[in-house]
Structure formats: structure tokens, C-alpha cells
Motif scaffolding. Structure first.
Motif, short mmCIF file in Angstrom:
data_model
loop_
_atom_site.label_atom_id
_atom_site.label_comp_id
_atom_site.label_asym_id
_atom_site.label_seq_id
_atom_site.Cartn_x
_atom_site.Cartn_y
_atom_site.Cartn_z
N HIS A 150 0.85 -1.19 0.00
CA HIS A 150 0.00 0.00 0.00
C HIS A 150 0.89 1.24 0.00
N GLY A 151 0.30 2.34 -0.44
CA GLY A 151 1.04 3.58 -0.47
C GLY A 151 0.85 4.39 0.80
N TYR A 183 2.00 2.00 -6.84
CA TYR A 183 1.90 0.59 -6.45
C TYR A 183 1.04 -0.14 -7.47
N CYS A 200 3.02 5.15 -3.55
CA CYS A 200 1.72 5.81 -3.70
C CYS A 200 0.66 4.79 -4.13
N ASP A 201 -0.52 4.88 -3.52
CA ASP A 201 -1.64 4.03 -3.94
C ASP A 201 -2.00 4.32 -5.40
N ASP A 259 -0.32 7.44 3.26
CA ASP A 259 -1.35 8.45 3.47
C ASP A 259 -0.57 9.76 3.58
#
Length: 248
Positions: free
Chosen positions: A109-110, A161, A138-139, A112
């Protein structure tokens, strides 16, 4: 210009670490990859050293400096104090910061960026003093607020990602939809002045569609899929195949 290829050496190191023996050689296969046309080498030294060991980093740094001065060394990791000190000793051309828990088997996951803005801003400033380019994981579907916060950290790039995209290898319709999601995120990042890298579960089969939708993609870092390919085609052959998939 098509994206550059950085070969992630973690899977090779993990195989080596199954025995108390020096093979397969991380630097030896890194050398073959660079000789075959890869543009750089990537590692993710985790605290437990379950694949890349801290002692590998000076050897990889020396390989690039002595034999491939135009190549880049990219080090990924969570920005703990120990990781930052390791990076500053090694002086990679690029540092990719990931929000991983140390126990995670792989990045999934990226960041927040909004919640971690102040922390990341301070760390990015510290790393850039050493001359490194900084990329932030980054998501794939990061929204405008998140990308704005990524830009506000002072980072040079994001790394998208691509794990969900890679997981669609048997569902072309879903894969096409996810390529478009990645493309929209990349477009928005570029509009903000951020460079875009990508990585995770990329293969010879799924790279062409990604490269077509993201024509300004700067770099992909690939480990698992390329190492699996190398078991069949050899490291040099695998690098050649992945460069071809990128349009090089």
C-alpha cells in the motif's frame, strides 16, 4: 522516451540466504543485469535482513561506481532512523520511501500523504541534502488531495503501487480498468510536477499496456517477475525481454 528499468535484487538475495553460502551472487547477477542494459539496481533492506543484507549495500555501491557509473542505485524502505543512516552511508541516487510495517512480507500500500505530511517533509529534506532523488510509494488511485500532499513533501517522484494490476493476470477486463486508474493518477501527478515511477508484480505480459497508458513513466523497478523470468531465460535474457516490453 520509454521508462527505465531498475532490477530489484531482493528475490536473488532471499534465495542466497537459504544457505550459508555466497551464491547466487547478488552483485554477480546485478552485474549481468546492468551489462544486459538495465538502468539501475534496487534493493529493500528490511530490519530483519531476510533478503538483502546491510553488508550487501557497499558491494552494490562499488559495483555501480566502478563498472557502471551511468547506472543508478535505488534503496527502498521505511524511513526509520536506522534506515536513514544506512542510506546516508551508501549514497544511492534514489531513495524510495514506503510505509511498510517491518513484518510485512512485501510492500502492499502507499502512503497516506495527508496524515504523514509533516514527517515526510522533514525526511525528504534530510535525504535531499545528501543529493538523492526521493520517491514516495503511492496508492494506484490516490486522489487530488493525497497527490497535493505528496507534492508538498518536497519529493521528486511518486512510485505507483501496481500490485492490484499485476494480480489481474487472468482478468484482462479488470486489468484494463486498473491501467486506466493508474493512468489518471499518473496524469494528475505529472500536472503537479511530480515524476512517476511504478513497481510491483510487473511482468513482460502486463508492461506494454502500462507503458502505453503512462508514456511519461520514468522508471519501473521489478524483482519477483524478472527473477522468475530469469529462471527460464537467464538474467541477461530476462532483462532484454523486460526492456522490450517497455519499448526499448
Amino acid at each position: 522516451m520509454p521508462a527505465k528499468l531498475s532490477v530489484n535484487l531482493n528475490a536473488i538475495a532471499m534465495l542466497r540466504n537459504r544457505r550459508d553460502l555466497p551464491w547466487p551472487s547478488v552483485t554477480g547477477l546485478g552485474r549481468i543485469a546492468l551489462e544486459a542494459g538495465a538502468h539501475g539496481l534496487t534493493v529493500h533492506p528490511r530490519p530483519d535482513q531476510r533478503h538483502i543484507r546491510f553488508t550487501d549495500l557497499p558491494d552494490i555501491r562499488a559495483l555501480i561506481d566502478d563498472e557502471f557509473p551511468d547506472a543508478e542505485f535505488n534503496i527502498e524502505g521505511y524511513p526509520s532512523g536506522d534506515f536513514l543512516a544506512l542510506v546516508e552511508r551508501t549514497e544511492p541516487e534514489q531513495v524510495t520511501l514506503v510505509p511498510d510495517d517491518p513484518e510485512q512480507p512485501t510492500s502492499d500500500h502507499g502512503w497516506d500523504f495527508v496524515a504523514n505530511l509533516d514527517m515526510l517533509k522533514a525526511i525528504v529534506a534530510r535525504l535531499k541534502k545528501s543529493g538523492a532523488r526521493v520517491s514516495l510509494f503511492c496508492d494506484p488511485d490516490a486522489d487530488a488531495e493525497q497527490l497535493g500532499a505528496a507534492k508538498a513533501t518536497g519529493a521528486d517522484r511518486i512510485e505507483l503501487y501496481t500490485g492490484p494490476y499485476g494480480a489481474c493476470h487472468e482478468d484482462p477486463k479488470k486489468a484494463a480498468a486498473l491501467v486506466e486508474v493508474l493512468g489518471r493518477t499518473a496524469d494528475a501527478a505529472h500536472d503537479l510536477g511530480l515524476g512517476v515511477n511504478a513497481g510491483h508484480d510487473l511482468t513482460v505480459e502486463n508492461l506494454p499496456a502500462l507503458a502505453k497508458r503512462l508514456p511519461a513513466l520514468a522508471e519501473v523497478s521489478i524483482g519477483h517477475g524478472l527473477t522468475a523470468d530469469a529462471l527460464e531465460y537467464g538474467m541477461a535474457g530476462a532483462v532484454t525481454r523486460f526492456l522490450g516490453a517497455l519499448g526499448r
